[in-house]
Design an enzyme around this catalytic site. Structure first.
Site, PDB file in Angstrom:
ATOM      1  CB  CYS A  45      42.978  41.957  71.038  1.00  0.00           C
ATOM      2  SG  CYS A  45      44.157  41.389  69.802  1.00  0.00           S
ATOM      3  CB  CYS A  93      43.256  46.440  70.649  1.00  0.00           C
ATOM      4  SG  CYS A  93      42.722  45.281  69.363  1.00  0.00           S
ATOM      5  CE  LYS A 135      44.678  45.272  63.324  1.00  0.00           C
ATOM      6  NZ  LYS A 135      45.185  44.659  64.544  1.00  0.00           N
ATOM      7  NE  ARG A 163      39.328  40.192  65.118  1.00  0.00           N
ATOM      8  CZ  ARG A 163      38.510  41.204  64.853  1.00  0.00           C
ATOM      9  NH1 ARG A 163      37.206  41.052  65.025  1.00  0.00           N
ATOM     10  NH2 ARG A 163      38.987  42.354  64.445  1.00  0.00           N
ATOM     11  CE  LYS A 212      46.220  42.896  60.554  1.00  0.00           C
ATOM     12  NZ  LYS A 212      46.422  42.717  61.947  1.00  0.00           N
ATOM     13  CE1 TYR A 259      49.268  34.079  60.100  1.00  0.00           C
ATOM     14  CE2 TYR A 259      47.998  35.298  58.450  1.00  0.00           C
ATOM     15  CZ  TYR A 259      48.426  35.126  59.755  1.00  0.00           C
ATOM     16  OH  TYR A 259      48.023  36.033  60.711  1.00  0.00           O
TER      17      TYR A 259
HETATM   18  C1  PBG Z   1      45.736  42.172  66.922  1.00  0.00           C
HETATM   19  C2  PBG Z   1      45.910  41.704  65.533  1.00  0.00           C
HETATM   20  C3  PBG Z   1      44.953  41.193  64.634  1.00  0.00           C
HETATM   21  C4  PBG Z   1      45.672  40.804  63.501  1.00  0.00           C
HETATM   22  C5  PBG Z   1      46.988  41.116  63.720  1.00  0.00           C
HETATM   23  N1  PBG Z   1      47.127  41.683  64.971  1.00  0.00           N
HETATM   24  C6  PBG Z   1      43.523  40.957  64.792  1.00  0.00           C
HETATM   25  C7  PBG Z   1      42.597  42.055  65.032  1.00  0.00           C
HETATM   26  O1  PBG Z   1      42.934  43.245  64.968  1.00  0.00           O
HETATM   27  O2  PBG Z   1      41.455  41.721  65.341  1.00  0.00           O
HETATM   28  C8  PBG Z   1      45.075  40.147  62.290  1.00  0.00           C
HETATM   29  C9  PBG Z   1      46.026  39.328  61.487  1.00  0.00           C
HETATM   30  C10 PBG Z   1      45.375  38.395  60.536  1.00  0.00           C
HETATM   31  O3  PBG Z   1      44.145  38.384  60.344  1.00  0.00           O
HETATM   32  O4  PBG Z   1      46.117  37.599  59.933  1.00  0.00           O
HETATM   33  N2  PBG Z   1      45.148  43.392  67.105  1.00  0.00           N
END
Ligand code: PBG
Length: 326
Positions: free
Chosen positions: A122, A130, A197, A207, A250, A315
């Site tokens: 992505c 992605c 996820k 993002r 996640k 974080y």
């Molecule tokens: C990439 C990815 C994302 C996150 C981790 N890997 C963003 C998404 O899927 O749009 C999000 C991590 C976060 O919000 O801390 N695909």
């Protein structure tokens, strides 16, 4: 025996006893720190929606990893925010891409920390999805994406990554990556799969940080529907079967039930990602004085561990480790 023989509060009165009977504890070793890597040297750019978080060039990322390790954090998770993007996300497997360079730099300067790399397209595709686009340009082409992801994963392994972490949610990617890693001689490189996820609103600040907002549409055609928990178990089972060494749920906070369900069913190490939106909302409330930021942070991290996660990707890792080390 009922009250008055039994008094639950006896266990809560003495601070030392409270500590002794705690069912869940936090340690800096539970945390993994996500870091955003940009090309160049000496670059640190703060991310407005994530106070205290920056995009950094490889040299700065290595310094950050060293600091994290000195606080007892055992792993970092690297995300690339490259300057080159194209339709197919080709830069994702470039040998001197920002992530590949950061891996090498961390390995050289902080050899004792474990380096995990996010594998996704992505941030590398011009359209921000992605995977590569299907002919209709609405959906992603699952199977064509697998090859590109496997290539990217192998380039991370070649740079020295200990684990690769596919977050794209294509079907079959763990298997494709495992095969490619083995073929290329990286049979000891592990896979931490973002297994369950969800298509979540809580990725907003990330993002901004990774410049990975999709140019059109959304990710609901590949990321999971927030309504589903049984499906998460099926995703996790599949990833374990395909060769995932660590599985993940996640986001974390709106999905604590999913973490618990996964913990009860699977023995594989379980990670949970305390995502950017979960971080940002706590920070924002604390900044306004609406809650005690440190206490809310520790309670949040504890809740994720109590739900059953072994590893908390957050974080907050450095801030929380500092409090635990005091
Ligand atoms: C990439 C990815 C994302 C996150 C981790 N890997 C963003 C998404 O899927 O749009 C999000 C991590 C976060 O919000 O801390 N695909």
């Amino acid at each position: 025996m009922p009250f008055p023989h039994s008094r639950m509060r006896r266990l809560r009165l003495h601070p030392a006893v409270r500590e002794m009977v705690a069912e869940t504890r936090l340690s800096p070793a539970d945390f993994m720190l996500p870091l955003f890597v940009v090309p160049g040297k000496g670059v640190t750019e703060s991310v407005a929606s994530m106070p205290g978080v920056s995009r950094m060039s490889a040299d700065r990322v290595a310094l950050e990893a060293r600091e994290a390790f000195s606080e007892g954090i055992k792993g970092v998770l690297l995300f690339g925010a490259p300057s080159k993007k194209d339709e197919r996300g080709s830069e994702a497997s470039s040998a001197d891409g920002c992530v590949q360079r950061a891996v090498a730099e961390i390995k050289e300067k902080v050899p004792d920390i474990a380096v995990f790399t996010d594998v996704c397209l992505c941030a590398y595709t011009s359209h921000g999805h992605c995977g590569v686009l299907a002919a209709n340009r609405k959906d992603v082409d699952n199977d064509a994406t697998l090859k590109i992801l496997a290539q990217a994963a192998s380039s991370h392994a070649k740079a020295g990554a200990d684990f690769v972490a596919p977050s794209d949610m294509m079907d079959g990617r763990v298997d494709a990556i495992r095969q490619k890693l083995d073929e290329d001689g990286f049979e000891n490189t592990g896979i931490m799969a973002y297994s369950a996820k969800y298509a979540s609103a809580f990725y907003g600040p990330f993002r901004d940080a990774a410049h990975s907002t999709p140019e059109f549409g959304d990710r609901r055609g590949y990321q999971m529907n927030p309504a589903n928990a049984r499906e998460a178990l099926a995703e996790i089972a599949q990833d374990i079967e395909e060769g995932a060494d660590i599985v993940m749920v996640k986001p974390a906070l709106a999905y604590l039930d999913v973490i618990r369900a996964a913990r009860d069913v699977f023995d594989a190490p379980l990670a949970a990602y305390n995502v950017s939106g979960e971080f940002a909302m706590l920070k924002a409330a604390a900044e306004r004085g609406w809650l005690d930021g440190d206490r809310a942070m520790m309670e949040t991290l504890l809740s994720i561990r109590r739900a059953g996660a072994d590893i908390v990707i957050t974080y907050f890792a450095k801030d929380a480790a500092r409090i635990l080390n005091r």
